[in-house]
Design a protein around this motif. Structure first.
Motif, PDB file in Angstrom:
ATOM      1  N   PRO A   1       0.805  -1.227   0.000  1.00  0.00           N
ATOM      2  CA  PRO A   1       0.000   0.000   0.000  1.00  0.00           C
ATOM      3  C   PRO A   1       0.832   1.269   0.000  1.00  0.00           C
ATOM      4  CG  PRO A   1      -0.160  -1.142   2.114  1.00  0.00           C
ATOM      5  CD  PRO A   1       0.531  -2.073   1.179  1.00  0.00           C
ATOM      6  N   GLU A   2       2.054   1.189   0.526  1.00  0.00           N
ATOM      7  CA  GLU A   2       3.009   2.291   0.444  1.00  0.00           C
ATOM      8  C   GLU A   2       4.387   1.742   0.721  1.00  0.00           C
ATOM      9  OE1 GLU A   2       3.106   4.808   4.344  1.00  0.00           O
ATOM     10  OE2 GLU A   2       0.994   4.421   3.875  1.00  0.00           O
ATOM     11  N   PRO A   3       5.452   2.476   0.385  1.00  0.00           N
ATOM     12  CA  PRO A   3       6.803   1.951   0.575  1.00  0.00           C
ATOM     13  C   PRO A   3       7.041   1.491   2.021  1.00  0.00           C
ATOM     14  CG  PRO A   3       6.881   3.928  -0.756  1.00  0.00           C
ATOM     15  CD  PRO A   3       5.460   3.802  -0.276  1.00  0.00           C
ATOM     16  N   GLY A   4       7.628   0.314   2.160  1.00  0.00           N
ATOM     17  CA  GLY A   4       7.935  -0.236   3.472  1.00  0.00           C
ATOM     18  C   GLY A   4       6.851  -1.119   4.046  1.00  0.00           C
ATOM     19  N   LEU A   5       5.683  -1.159   3.404  1.00  0.00           N
ATOM     20  CA  LEU A   5       4.585  -1.995   3.890  1.00  0.00           C
ATOM     21  C   LEU A   5       4.380  -3.165   2.928  1.00  0.00           C
ATOM     22  CD1 LEU A   5       1.894   0.661   4.946  1.00  0.00           C
ATOM     23  CD2 LEU A   5       3.958  -0.090   6.153  1.00  0.00           C
ATOM     24  N   ALA A   6       4.169  -4.359   3.468  1.00  0.00           N
ATOM     25  CA  ALA A   6       3.926  -5.554   2.652  1.00  0.00           C
ATOM     26  C   ALA A   6       2.867  -6.398   3.342  1.00  0.00           C
ATOM     27  CB  ALA A   6       5.213  -6.354   2.468  1.00  0.00           C
ATOM     28  N   GLU A   7       1.811  -6.738   2.617  1.00  0.00           N
ATOM     29  CA  GLU A   7       0.659  -7.393   3.231  1.00  0.00           C
ATOM     30  C   GLU A   7       0.075  -8.473   2.316  1.00  0.00           C
ATOM     31  OE1 GLU A   7      -0.879  -3.418   5.677  1.00  0.00           O
ATOM     32  OE2 GLU A   7      -1.997  -4.085   3.910  1.00  0.00           O
ATOM     33  N   HIS A   8      -0.630  -9.425   2.949  1.00  0.00           N
ATOM     34  CA  HIS A   8      -1.423 -10.419   2.240  1.00  0.00           C
ATOM     35  C   HIS A   8      -2.854 -10.354   2.748  1.00  0.00           C
ATOM     36  CE1 HIS A   8       1.751 -13.607   0.793  1.00  0.00           C
ATOM     37  NE2 HIS A   8       1.652 -12.585  -0.026  1.00  0.00           N
ATOM     38  N   ASP A   9      -3.789 -10.670   1.868  1.00  0.00           N
ATOM     39  CA  ASP A   9      -5.170 -10.896   2.258  1.00  0.00           C
ATOM     40  C   ASP A   9      -5.257 -12.352   2.714  1.00  0.00           C
ATOM     41  OD1 ASP A   9      -7.905 -11.798   2.107  1.00  0.00           O
ATOM     42  OD2 ASP A   9      -8.385 -10.046   0.898  1.00  0.00           O
ATOM     43  N   ALA A  10      -5.440 -12.597   4.013  1.00  0.00           N
ATOM     44  CA  ALA A  10      -5.354 -13.961   4.541  1.00  0.00           C
ATOM     45  C   ALA A  10      -6.416 -14.885   3.960  1.00  0.00           C
ATOM     46  CB  ALA A  10      -5.453 -13.932   6.066  1.00  0.00           C
ATOM     47  N   LEU A  11      -7.611 -14.369   3.742  1.00  0.00           N
ATOM     48  CA  LEU A  11      -8.670 -15.216   3.197  1.00  0.00           C
ATOM     49  C   LEU A  11      -8.432 -15.531   1.722  1.00  0.00           C
ATOM     50  CD1 LEU A  11     -11.845 -13.656   4.867  1.00  0.00           C
ATOM     51  CD2 LEU A  11     -10.777 -15.865   5.383  1.00  0.00           C
ATOM     52  N   GLN A  12      -8.061 -14.530   0.945  1.00  0.00           N
ATOM     53  CA  GLN A  12      -7.895 -14.729  -0.490  1.00  0.00           C
ATOM     54  C   GLN A  12      -6.561 -15.399  -0.819  1.00  0.00           C
ATOM     55  OE1 GLN A  12     -10.066 -14.358  -2.928  1.00  0.00           O
ATOM     56  NE2 GLN A  12      -8.563 -15.080  -4.412  1.00  0.00           N
ATOM     57  N   ASP A  13      -5.480 -14.907  -0.231  1.00  0.00           N
ATOM     58  CA  ASP A  13      -4.149 -15.405  -0.594  1.00  0.00           C
ATOM     59  C   ASP A  13      -3.798 -16.701   0.126  1.00  0.00           C
ATOM     60  OD1 ASP A  13      -3.899 -13.098  -2.143  1.00  0.00           O
ATOM     61  OD2 ASP A  13      -3.005 -11.978  -0.482  1.00  0.00           O
TER      62      ASP A  13
ATOM     63  N   LEU B   1      -8.955  -9.162  10.943  1.00  0.00           N
ATOM     64  CA  LEU B   1      -9.357  -7.785  11.229  1.00  0.00           C
ATOM     65  C   LEU B   1      -8.680  -6.775  10.315  1.00  0.00           C
ATOM     66  CD1 LEU B   1      -9.292  -8.066  15.115  1.00  0.00           C
ATOM     67  CD2 LEU B   1     -11.317  -7.630  13.712  1.00  0.00           C
ATOM     68  N   ARG B   2      -7.662  -7.193   9.605  1.00  0.00           N
ATOM     69  CA  ARG B   2      -6.926  -6.359   8.651  1.00  0.00           C
ATOM     70  C   ARG B   2      -6.051  -7.297   7.828  1.00  0.00           C
ATOM     71  NH1 ARG B   2      -2.232  -4.856   8.288  1.00  0.00           N
ATOM     72  NH2 ARG B   2      -2.500  -2.560   8.276  1.00  0.00           N
ATOM     73  N   PRO B   3      -5.430  -6.808   6.764  1.00  0.00           N
ATOM     74  CA  PRO B   3      -4.479  -7.651   6.036  1.00  0.00           C
ATOM     75  C   PRO B   3      -3.311  -8.083   6.929  1.00  0.00           C
ATOM     76  CG  PRO B   3      -5.113  -5.751   4.722  1.00  0.00           C
ATOM     77  CD  PRO B   3      -5.662  -5.516   6.094  1.00  0.00           C
ATOM     78  N   ALA B   4      -2.769  -9.247   6.638  1.00  0.00           N
ATOM     79  CA  ALA B   4      -1.629  -9.763   7.392  1.00  0.00           C
ATOM     80  C   ALA B   4      -0.398  -8.906   7.128  1.00  0.00           C
ATOM     81  CB  ALA B   4      -1.344 -11.201   6.996  1.00  0.00           C
ATOM     82  N   ILE B   5       0.314  -8.563   8.205  1.00  0.00           N
ATOM     83  CA  ILE B   5       1.587  -7.834   8.098  1.00  0.00           C
ATOM     84  C   ILE B   5       2.683  -8.871   7.873  1.00  0.00           C
ATOM     85  CG2 ILE B   5       3.185  -6.277   9.250  1.00  0.00           C
ATOM     86  CD1 ILE B   5       0.779  -5.314  10.942  1.00  0.00           C
ATOM     87  N   LEU B   6       3.407  -8.765   6.780  1.00  0.00           N
ATOM     88  CA  LEU B   6       4.342  -9.817   6.391  1.00  0.00           C
ATOM     89  C   LEU B   6       5.674  -9.735   7.124  1.00  0.00           C
ATOM     90  CD1 LEU B   6       3.651 -10.267   2.570  1.00  0.00           C
ATOM     91  CD2 LEU B   6       2.475 -11.237   4.564  1.00  0.00           C
TER      92      LEU B   6
ATOM     93  N   THR C   1       8.749  -3.167   6.732  1.00  0.00           N
ATOM     94  CA  THR C   1       9.658  -2.449   7.638  1.00  0.00           C
ATOM     95  C   THR C   1       8.953  -1.385   8.476  1.00  0.00           C
ATOM     96  OG1 THR C   1      10.206  -0.851   5.900  1.00  0.00           O
ATOM     97  CG2 THR C   1      11.579  -2.823   6.050  1.00  0.00           C
ATOM     98  N   ARG C   2       7.639  -1.501   8.626  1.00  0.00           N
ATOM     99  CA  ARG C   2       6.873  -0.456   9.304  1.00  0.00           C
ATOM    100  C   ARG C   2       7.243  -0.289  10.776  1.00  0.00           C
ATOM    101  NH1 ARG C   2       0.968  -2.176   8.415  1.00  0.00           N
ATOM    102  NH2 ARG C   2       1.912  -3.287   6.653  1.00  0.00           N
ATOM    103  N   ALA C   3       7.783  -1.317  11.413  1.00  0.00           N
ATOM    104  CA  ALA C   3       7.963  -1.285  12.866  1.00  0.00           C
ATOM    105  C   ALA C   3       9.400  -0.988  13.286  1.00  0.00           C
ATOM    106  CB  ALA C   3       7.500  -2.606  13.480  1.00  0.00           C
ATOM    107  N   GLU C   4      10.149  -0.261  12.496  1.00  0.00           N
ATOM    108  CA  GLU C   4      11.542   0.021  12.849  1.00  0.00           C
ATOM    109  C   GLU C   4      11.652   0.813  14.150  1.00  0.00           C
ATOM    110  OE1 GLU C   4      12.930   1.804   9.186  1.00  0.00           O
ATOM    111  OE2 GLU C   4      13.951  -0.074   8.637  1.00  0.00           O
ATOM    112  N   ALA C   5      10.748   1.773  14.363  1.00  0.00           N
ATOM    113  CA  ALA C   5      10.780   2.543  15.612  1.00  0.00           C
ATOM    114  C   ALA C   5      10.485   1.652  16.810  1.00  0.00           C
ATOM    115  CB  ALA C   5       9.771   3.694  15.552  1.00  0.00           C
ATOM    116  N   GLU C   6       9.573   0.690  16.632  1.00  0.00           N
ATOM    117  CA  GLU C   6       9.214  -0.214  17.724  1.00  0.00           C
ATOM    118  C   GLU C   6      10.338  -1.211  18.021  1.00  0.00           C
ATOM    119  OE1 GLU C   6       5.819   1.896  16.454  1.00  0.00           O
ATOM    120  OE2 GLU C   6       7.162   0.667  15.222  1.00  0.00           O
TER     121      GLU C   6
END
Length: 221
Positions: free
Chosen positions: A38-50, A95-100, A105-110
């Motif tokens: 959806p934007e740079p650094g984010l990567a997701e799957h649709d758990a039901l579809q994929d 509840l949302r797409p799976a975070i891969l 790399t969304r959680a670098e601060a965490e």
């Protein structure tokens, strides 16, 4: 003759194989799917579809292509991309797409936050891993901070194989290898979840039961 069915869910496709008990391959199949960015650094799957639809579709194709009676399948194995963070309801609805895994790399601060909070040397000694973009824990912390509404509705945090197994059996389980990828939640020495660490990030009850081989002992920390 008994048969074995195996599905592997990957980043851009899922692959399946059906063997008989002598090891002879009776059918193979592959199904492509998307990795959503959806934007740079984010990567997701649709758990039901994929994940689930891929598993279901490939299983049906393998049975049809092999011509066997489905009752002859003695065991099913599922492997999948790891480690992912998928928040679901108690009924198993995403509840949302799976975070891969590490590509997200969304959680670098965490990661930095938890290294300071928990102590990087202690984490390495206990888990055998350092915190990286591959780690599940920082992504769950990110979810709590960035999507509090989703976090408040979450009943479980699961990865791909756990999600598939629940769809097949109704059980929330993970093997020890899979659990060890839930960094920093797994304790290598205790062969179980490290309660004190988990409770800093999310409820312990959100994690699946670790399937034992008969020799292990669950962590009671």
């Amino acid at each position: 003759m008994r048969h074995l069915l195996g599905i592997d869910i990957g980043s851009y496709s899922s692959k399946g194989v059906l063997l008989d008990e002598t090891g002879t391959i009776r059918a193979m199949a592959q199904r492509k799917h998307d990795m959503r960015v959806p934007e740079p650094g984010l990567a997701e799957h649709d758990a039901l579809q994929d994940w689930w639809e891929g598993f279901r579709t490939l299983s049906m194709q393998l049975i049809v292509d092999s011509g066997i009676n489905p009752a002859a399948i003695a065991a099913i194995g599922c492997s999948g991309i790891g480690p992912c963070a998928l928040p679901v309801t108690e009924a198993g609805e995403p509840l949302r797409p799976a975070i891969l895994y590490g590509v997200d790399t969304r959680a670098e601060a965490e990661i930095e936050e938890l290294n300071v909070e928990l102590g990087a040397p202690a984490l390495l000694a206990r888990t055998g891993n350092t915190l990286t973009t591959q780690s599940v824990g920082p992504k769950v912390r990110w979810l709590a901070k960035q999507e509090p509404d989703t976090f408040s509705k979450t009943a479980r945090i699961v990865g791909c194989p756990t999600f598939i197994v629940h769809r097949l059996t109704g059980q929330w389980v993970v093997d020890h290898y899979g659990a060890s990828c839930y960094t920093p939640f797994y304790d290598l020495a205790a062969k179980g979840w490290h309660r004190e660490t988990i409770e800093r990030i999310c409820p312990v009850e959100w994690l699946p039961e670790i399937a034992c081989d008969g020799d292990c002992r669950p962590c009671e920390h």
